[in-house]
Design an enzyme around this catalytic site. Structure first.
Site, PDB file in Angstrom:
ATOM      1  N   GLU A  11       0.013   2.710 -10.449  1.00 43.31           N
ATOM      2  CA  GLU A  11       0.544   2.275 -12.307  1.00 43.31           C
ATOM      3  C   GLU A  11      -0.615   1.362 -12.996  1.00 43.31           C
ATOM      4  OE1 GLU A  11       3.741   1.264 -11.120  1.00 43.31           O
ATOM      5  OE2 GLU A  11       5.259   2.696 -12.033  1.00 43.31           O
ATOM      6  N   GLY A  64       3.314   0.138  -7.744  1.00 48.95           N
ATOM      7  CA  GLY A  64       2.484  -0.714  -9.106  1.00 48.95           C
ATOM      8  C   GLY A  64       0.559  -0.904  -8.364  1.00 48.95           C
ATOM      9  N   ALA A  78       3.352  -2.689  -6.228  1.00 45.34           N
ATOM     10  CA  ALA A  78       4.749  -4.054  -6.162  1.00 45.34           C
ATOM     11  C   ALA A  78       5.540  -4.591  -5.004  1.00 45.34           C
ATOM     12  CB  ALA A  78       5.842  -3.909  -6.414  1.00 45.34           C
ATOM     13  N   GLU A  95       7.644   5.416  -4.642  1.00 43.81           N
ATOM     14  CA  GLU A  95       9.033   5.097  -4.743  1.00 43.81           C
ATOM     15  C   GLU A  95      10.387   5.713  -4.660  1.00 43.81           C
ATOM     16  OE1 GLU A  95       6.943   4.757  -7.183  1.00 43.81           O
ATOM     17  OE2 GLU A  95       6.283   2.783  -7.714  1.00 43.81           O
TER      18      GLU A  95
END
Ligand code: COA
Length: 257
Positions: A115, A112, A66, A135
């Site tokens: 993911e 992300g 992200a 993270e």
């Protein structure tokens, strides 16, 4: 919608979607997530599209996570919303795609990015790929389904170790632990995905959609996957593909779906 951060191309029944933000290692900012939502939704509605291939531009990253710069100043509520919107609009959307989605993991797939790859149905990695959920090093946890999907794919113990240490695994290790289905050279990555796609294209698209729904049902809390399988199995009997598949078998010819 005009795309700024993704490239799309439709070829031989496959929708190619390439995240195209190489200067930021294809990090997922809001705009990119919106574009992905739009491109996937359009692909589902497009009868010519039978499969979807998702990859990142360049030779370095699938997606490096992200966009950290974008959420660095978020409040608790904004953080929660970021996660919830992402789940609904992209990650669950892809997982529940009625059409097979294959991730060609061409480099870093972090946070992300991993993911995103994990929300796809099949993952093929190039030898240079590196995957991890870093993270906790940023003081946050995976928020786009990573705590759930990593445990589903590699088991709870390995998932917790990867999440707690933030260690990356290379492509071979990812293959060994079941995080990716295949490893190949970077040059051969798309070809390998296309080989899998070619096999899928000889099968019944509708049956595959029913199979995706049934497999996914087993991972939804409060849903009995076996019961969903019975329902989805039954539905197949009302399809033209079922008629064609069984007729072709009896007539000793290849089914034409
Ligand atoms: N969010 C925002 N920008 C990112 C990013 C991310 N997740 N990952 C990389 N970038 C940007 C960098 O800020 C840099 O931009 P700049 O050139 O404008 O400074 C550019 O992409 C290139 O990255 P850089 O860090 O210089 O490349 P590197 O080869 O030295 O390192 C990584 C590669 C993947 C190890 C490193 O970029 C990294 O750790 N990224 C963050 C990974 C992460 O924690 N993801 C989880 C987010 S929740």
């Amino acid at each position: 919608m005009t795309y700024e951060n993704i490239l799309t191309e439709k070829k031989n029944g496959t929708q190619y979607i390439t995240i195209n933000r190489a200067s930021k290692l294809n990090a997922l900012n809001k705009q990119t997530l919106e574009e992905l939502n739009h491109a996937f939704t359009a692909s589902f509605a497009d009868a010519e599209v039978r499969t979807i291939l998702l990859t990142g531009d360049g030779e370095k990253a699938f997606v490096a996570g992200a966009d950290i710069a974008e959420f660095a100043n978020f409040s608790i509520e904004e953080g929660k919303r970021l996660s919830a919107v992402g789940h609904d609009s992209v990650f669950n959307l892809i997982e529940n795609s009625p059409k097979p989605v294959i991730a060609a993991v061409n480099g870093f797939a972090l946070g992300g990015g991993l993911e995103l790859a994990m929300s796809c149905h099949i993952r093929v990695a190039s030898e240079n790929a590196k995957m991890g959920l870093p993270e906790v090093g940023l003081g946050v946890i995976p928020g786009y389904g990573g705590t759930q999907r990593l445990a589903q794919l590699v088991g709870k113990g390995r998932a917790l170790e990867m999440i707690m240490t933030a260690d990356m695994v290379n492509a071979q290790e990812a293959h060994r632990i079941g995080l990716v289905n295949h490893v190949t050279t970077l040059e051969n990555l798309i070809t390998k995905c296309e080989e899998i796609i070619a096999k899928i294209h000889t099968k019944s698209t509708t049956a595959i959609s029913h199979a995706i729904r049934s497999v996914n049902a087993g991972f939804v809390d409060g849903v009995n996957g076996y019961e969903v399988e019975i329902e989805e199995f039954g539905k197949c009997f009302g399809t033209a593909d079922f008629k064609e598949g069984t007729t072709a078998f009896v007539e000793k010819r290849k089914a034409n779906f």
